[in-house]
Design a protein around this motif. Structure first.
Motif, short mmCIF file in Angstrom:
data_model
loop_
_atom_site.label_atom_id
_atom_site.label_comp_id
_atom_site.label_asym_id
_atom_site.label_seq_id
_atom_site.Cartn_x
_atom_site.Cartn_y
_atom_site.Cartn_z
N ARG A 1 68.67 62.40 39.60
CA ARG A 1 68.63 60.97 39.25
C ARG A 1 70.04 60.63 38.77
NH1 ARG A 1 64.25 58.10 37.67
NH2 ARG A 1 63.21 60.03 37.10
N THR B 1 77.55 49.22 44.84
CA THR B 1 76.18 48.73 44.95
C THR B 1 75.30 49.91 45.32
OG1 THR B 1 76.98 46.59 45.71
CG2 THR B 1 74.66 47.12 46.16
N ARG B 2 74.32 50.16 44.50
CA ARG B 2 73.40 51.26 44.76
C ARG B 2 72.03 50.71 45.10
NH1 ARG B 2 73.41 54.68 39.39
NH2 ARG B 2 71.53 55.54 40.25
N THR B 3 71.29 51.46 45.92
CA THR B 3 69.98 51.00 46.36
C THR B 3 68.88 52.01 46.04
OG1 THR B 3 70.36 51.95 48.54
CG2 THR B 3 70.96 49.64 48.25
N ASP B 4 69.19 52.98 45.20
CA ASP B 4 68.24 54.07 44.91
C ASP B 4 67.23 53.72 43.83
OD1 ASP B 4 70.22 54.02 42.93
OD2 ASP B 4 69.97 56.16 42.53
N ASN B 5 67.41 52.59 43.12
CA ASN B 5 66.51 52.21 42.02
C ASN B 5 66.36 53.32 40.99
OD1 ASN B 5 65.97 49.61 43.02
ND2 ASN B 5 64.51 50.48 44.48
N MET B 6 67.42 54.12 40.83
CA MET B 6 67.44 55.23 39.86
C MET B 6 66.40 56.31 40.17
SD MET B 6 69.89 54.46 37.63
CE MET B 6 69.54 55.28 36.11
N ALA B 7 65.91 56.36 41.38
CA ALA B 7 64.93 57.37 41.76
C ALA B 7 65.64 58.69 42.07
CB ALA B 7 64.14 56.92 42.99
#
Length: 119
Positions: A55, A72-78
């Motif tokens: 994470r 810009t990140r797209t992982d939603n902290m997963a």
């Protein structure tokens, strides 16, 4: 009462368990751009792969002059074995990517890598 042999065996077993758990942490396998590389064009994404889910809690792209470039990140902290973030337009120059994260076992991890854009 524990014999000397039993105490030694118990100590060895405990040491092996501690060493094994220390080795269970995730580790960074690869980056894109590769650490220390020079790329002709700015990367479309900053990518890190790990041997176990991680994470990512912080990613920072910093130029040689100290300028921080947003990503810009797209992982939603997963947690994931592959992390990807899209950087703002990067002019020619040298960059350091600093990251922090939590391994699957909950241990804090961090690291950095560098790359350059241009000739």
């Amino acid at each position: 009462m524990m014999t000397k042999f039993k105490r030694l065996a118990l100590a060895a077993a405990f040491g092996t368990a501690v060493a094994t758990s220390a080795l269970a942490h995730s580790s960074k396998e690869t980056t894109s751009p590769a650490d220390g590389s020079t790329v002709a064009q700015p990367p479309e994404a900053i990518v890190m792969t790990f041997d176990a889910p991680m994470r990512i809690t912080l990613i920072q792209v910093t130029g040689k002059d100290g300028t921080n470039y947003p990503v810009t990140r797209t992982d939603n902290m997963a947690p994931s074995k592959t992390f990807q973030a899209v950087p703002a337009a990067l002019p020619d120059g040298s960059y350091t990517v600093n990251w922090r994260g939590l391994a699957e076992d909950g241990h804090a991890m961090d690291g950095s890598f560098t790359f350059s854009v241009g000739n």
